[in-house]
Design a protein around this motif. Sequence first.
Motif, PDB file in Angstrom:
ATOM      1  N   LYS A 101      -5.823  17.490 -10.672  1.00 10.74           N
ATOM      2  CA  LYS A 101      -6.021  17.220 -12.098  1.00 10.74           C
ATOM      3  C   LYS A 101      -7.061  16.122 -12.297  1.00 10.74           C
ATOM      4  N   GLY A 102      -7.827  16.217 -13.382  1.00  8.69           N
ATOM      5  CA  GLY A 102      -8.736  15.143 -13.757  1.00  8.69           C
ATOM      6  C   GLY A 102      -9.656  14.721 -12.635  1.00  8.69           C
ATOM      7  N   LYS A 103      -9.605  13.424 -12.324  1.00  6.96           N
ATOM      8  CA  LYS A 103     -10.482  12.905 -11.272  1.00  6.96           C
ATOM      9  C   LYS A 103     -10.105  13.447  -9.893  1.00  6.96           C
ATOM     10  N   GLY A 104      -8.882  13.885  -9.740  1.00  4.71           N
ATOM     11  CA  GLY A 104      -8.498  14.528  -8.475  1.00  4.71           C
ATOM     12  C   GLY A 104      -9.236  15.834  -8.273  1.00  4.71           C
ATOM     13  N   ALA A 105      -9.348  16.638  -9.341  1.00  4.36           N
ATOM     14  CA  ALA A 105     -10.090  17.896  -9.264  1.00  4.36           C
ATOM     15  C   ALA A 105     -11.587  17.636  -9.058  1.00  4.36           C
ATOM     16  N   LYS A 106     -12.109  16.611  -9.746  1.00  8.11           N
ATOM     17  CA  LYS A 106     -13.530  16.280  -9.572  1.00  8.11           C
ATOM     18  C   LYS A 106     -13.827  15.787  -8.161  1.00  8.11           C
ATOM     19  N   ALA A 162       0.837  -1.206   0.000  1.00  4.99           N
ATOM     20  CA  ALA A 162       0.000   0.000   0.000  1.00  4.99           C
ATOM     21  C   ALA A 162       0.872   1.256   0.000  1.00  4.99           C
ATOM     22  N   LEU A 163       0.387   2.289  -0.701  1.00  2.00           N
ATOM     23  CA  LEU A 163       1.166   3.511  -0.896  1.00  2.00           C
ATOM     24  C   LEU A 163       0.566   4.679  -0.114  1.00  2.00           C
ATOM     25  N   PRO A 164       1.390   5.632   0.315  1.00  2.00           N
ATOM     26  CA  PRO A 164       0.855   6.883   0.866  1.00  2.00           C
ATOM     27  C   PRO A 164       0.239   7.717  -0.252  1.00  2.00           C
ATOM     28  N   HIS A 165      -0.565   8.686   0.121  1.00  2.00           N
ATOM     29  CA  HIS A 165      -1.356   9.400  -0.883  1.00  2.00           C
ATOM     30  C   HIS A 165      -0.503  10.155  -1.896  1.00  2.00           C
ATOM     31  N   TRP A 166       0.676  10.643  -1.511  1.00  4.61           N
ATOM     32  CA  TRP A 166       1.488  11.379  -2.473  1.00  4.61           C
ATOM     33  C   TRP A 166       1.987  10.474  -3.601  1.00  4.61           C
ATOM     34  N   ASP A 167       2.228   9.194  -3.277  1.00  8.46           N
ATOM     35  CA  ASP A 167       2.598   8.245  -4.337  1.00  8.46           C
ATOM     36  C   ASP A 167       1.380   7.833  -5.159  1.00  8.46           C
ATOM     37  N   LEU A 168       0.227   7.692  -4.505  1.00  5.76           N
ATOM     38  CA  LEU A 168      -1.005   7.379  -5.242  1.00  5.76           C
ATOM     39  C   LEU A 168      -1.366   8.515  -6.188  1.00  5.76           C
ATOM     40  N   ALA A 169      -1.184   9.758  -5.724  1.00  7.67           N
ATOM     41  CA  ALA A 169      -1.500  10.916  -6.556  1.00  7.67           C
ATOM     42  C   ALA A 169      -0.663  10.919  -7.825  1.00  7.67           C
ATOM     43  N   LYS A 170       0.598  10.551  -7.676  1.00  5.24           N
ATOM     44  CA  LYS A 170       1.482  10.495  -8.846  1.00  5.24           C
ATOM     45  C   LYS A 170       1.141   9.309  -9.745  1.00  5.24           C
ATOM     46  N   LYS A 171       0.866   8.161  -9.124  1.00 11.53           N
ATOM     47  CA  LYS A 171       0.568   6.947  -9.883  1.00 11.53           C
ATOM     48  C   LYS A 171      -0.656   7.136 -10.772  1.00 11.53           C
ATOM     49  N   TYR A 172      -1.707   7.776 -10.235  1.00  5.75           N
ATOM     50  CA  TYR A 172      -2.949   7.927 -10.992  1.00  5.75           C
ATOM     51  C   TYR A 172      -3.092   9.320 -11.626  1.00  5.75           C
ATOM     52  N   ASP A 173      -2.046  10.152 -11.488  1.00  6.85           N
ATOM     53  CA  ASP A 173      -1.991  11.477 -12.107  1.00  6.85           C
ATOM     54  C   ASP A 173      -3.203  12.335 -11.736  1.00  6.85           C
ATOM     55  N   ILE A 174      -3.458  12.434 -10.432  1.00  6.22           N
ATOM     56  CA  ILE A 174      -4.621  13.206  -9.970  1.00  6.22           C
ATOM     57  C   ILE A 174      -4.230  14.441  -9.152  1.00  6.22           C
ATOM     58  N   ILE A 175      -3.025  14.473  -8.618  1.00  7.39           N
ATOM     59  CA  ILE A 175      -2.532  15.656  -7.898  1.00  7.39           C
ATOM     60  C   ILE A 175      -1.070  15.817  -8.273  1.00  7.39           C
ATOM     61  N   TYR A 194     -21.846  12.599  -6.868  1.00  4.82           N
ATOM     62  CA  TYR A 194     -21.160  13.865  -7.041  1.00  4.82           C
ATOM     63  C   TYR A 194     -19.965  13.751  -7.989  1.00  4.82           C
ATOM     64  N   THR A 195     -19.245  12.630  -7.916  1.00  6.98           N
ATOM     65  CA  THR A 195     -18.083  12.451  -8.787  1.00  6.98           C
ATOM     66  C   THR A 195     -18.471  12.020 -10.191  1.00  6.98           C
ATOM     67  N   GLY A 196     -19.511  11.192 -10.290  1.00 13.17           N
ATOM     68  CA  GLY A 196     -19.865  10.597 -11.571  1.00 13.17           C
ATOM     69  C   GLY A 196     -19.022   9.386 -11.928  1.00 13.17           C
ATOM     70  N   PHE A 197     -18.186   8.940 -11.014  1.00 12.71           N
ATOM     71  CA  PHE A 197     -17.386   7.720 -11.220  1.00 12.71           C
ATOM     72  C   PHE A 197     -17.227   7.008  -9.882  1.00 12.71           C
ATOM     73  N   ASP A 198     -16.958   5.703  -9.931  1.00  9.65           N
ATOM     74  CA  ASP A 198     -16.865   4.925  -8.700  1.00  9.65           C
ATOM     75  C   ASP A 198     -15.443   4.472  -8.388  1.00  9.65           C
ATOM     76  N   ARG A 199     -14.501   4.820  -9.271  1.00 11.21           N
ATOM     77  CA  ARG A 199     -13.120   4.441  -9.004  1.00 11.21           C
ATOM     78  C   ARG A 199     -12.164   5.383  -9.729  1.00 11.21           C
ATOM     79  N   ILE A 200     -10.947   5.424  -9.204  1.00  7.04           N
ATOM     80  CA  ILE A 200      -9.849   6.119  -9.871  1.00  7.04           C
ATOM     81  C   ILE A 200      -8.855   5.045 -10.285  1.00  7.04           C
ATOM     82  N   ASP A 201      -8.606   4.946 -11.583  1.00 10.34           N
ATOM     83  CA  ASP A 201      -7.659   3.926 -12.046  1.00 10.34           C
ATOM     84  C   ASP A 201      -6.866   4.444 -13.241  1.00 10.34           C
TER      85      ASP A 201
END
Length: 423
Positions: A170-175, A140-153, A416-423
Amino acid sequence: MLTLKVLRDDPEGVIARLQKKHFDARDIVFEVIALDDRRKALQKESDDLLSAQKKAAAEIGALMKAGQKEEAEAAKQRVAEMKTRSAELLAEADANGKALEDKLVLLPNLPCDLVPEGAGAADNLVVKMGGEDPVLPEGALPHWDLAKKYDIIDFDLGVKITGAGFPVYKGKGAKLQRALINFFLDRNTAAGYQEVEPPVMVNAASGFGTGQLPDKEGQMYHATVDNFYMVPTAEVPVTNIFRDVILKADEFPQKMTAYTPCFRREAGSYGKDVRGLNRLHQFDKVEIVRVEKPENSYAALDEMIAHVESLVNALGLRYRILRLCGGDMSFTSAITYDFELWSAAQGRWLEISSVSNFESYQANRLHLRYRDESGKMQLCHTLNGSSLALPRVVAALLEDNQKDGYIEIPEVLRPYTGFDRID
């Protein structure tokens, strides 16, 4: 700001209670009392002088009618001297009033009896735990690595544009940010809080009214040309809606909610506490503010705590509620409860909300009053709470909902998001 009556009625009691906040108030308390004594003496001398001037003015008229011109001129000279002394008294009274307020604002709010003893965060009292421990996948990753992995922050892009502590979503991170803001506002308005959209810059009077100035001036971003301050929390502009207001007895409670970006210099922050979203200079937060009659404010505090807890439960996150000890409380608070979320990936608790009762401390600075049933003017009580601050909520959501190859969005956020996952 404490009232003069509180200090004069029980100066030793005020000193003893402020020791719970590890604040030595003795010198300031007795300086304030001495200044108030001088204020009263100046007022008496001024009143006596005014009475003497009126009497002398009447004598001048009588002397002139009687043809006693020399005596009348002498009386006029005495009146002129009294007017000079009156001007001196007025100047001294103005200086005394400023010195009195300058000293009075140095005193923090009195902690209520429920506040536990303690010097810092380690002494805060855990009053409740809730939620379940998240089950994380291997690696499991901390959020800063997850943000980079999924390009959301993008933290590096924020550094390029502004500096550290200003991330780009960015993208789903902003949503996800927008979804959380709308979710919190909808829940708050459903609970009876009126939504307002206040300015995100305030003047010095507003900063003083809620206690950010002069106590936290170094932590606020200051636009010096216009002497405006970027808001550190929506508490400041929303509570100042009521500055210089006299409420009617049937106008309670006042309940408001607002979303604003918040700006904090966070000078001196370093280490793991500032990694990723853990501590930012600009962040989004939804706030709730209440104005209450004094006899109702602690029941209102309990309602606010229960409301914030319902938001955390709806997101399915593990949390704890702390009652802050005297040494860890803010300058203006009479009592504060903090909400913290468990970050399993970081192995630490993250503060995401503070809910506080300020009793009459802010109201005295704001001149926020109401007329009671007898018609007597009374100070209101003010309260506020985060519901919620987004950065660490996002951090916990990303970390605690990570699966093999994606991040699951809590069910309540999906409309609110319009999606159920970030991948």
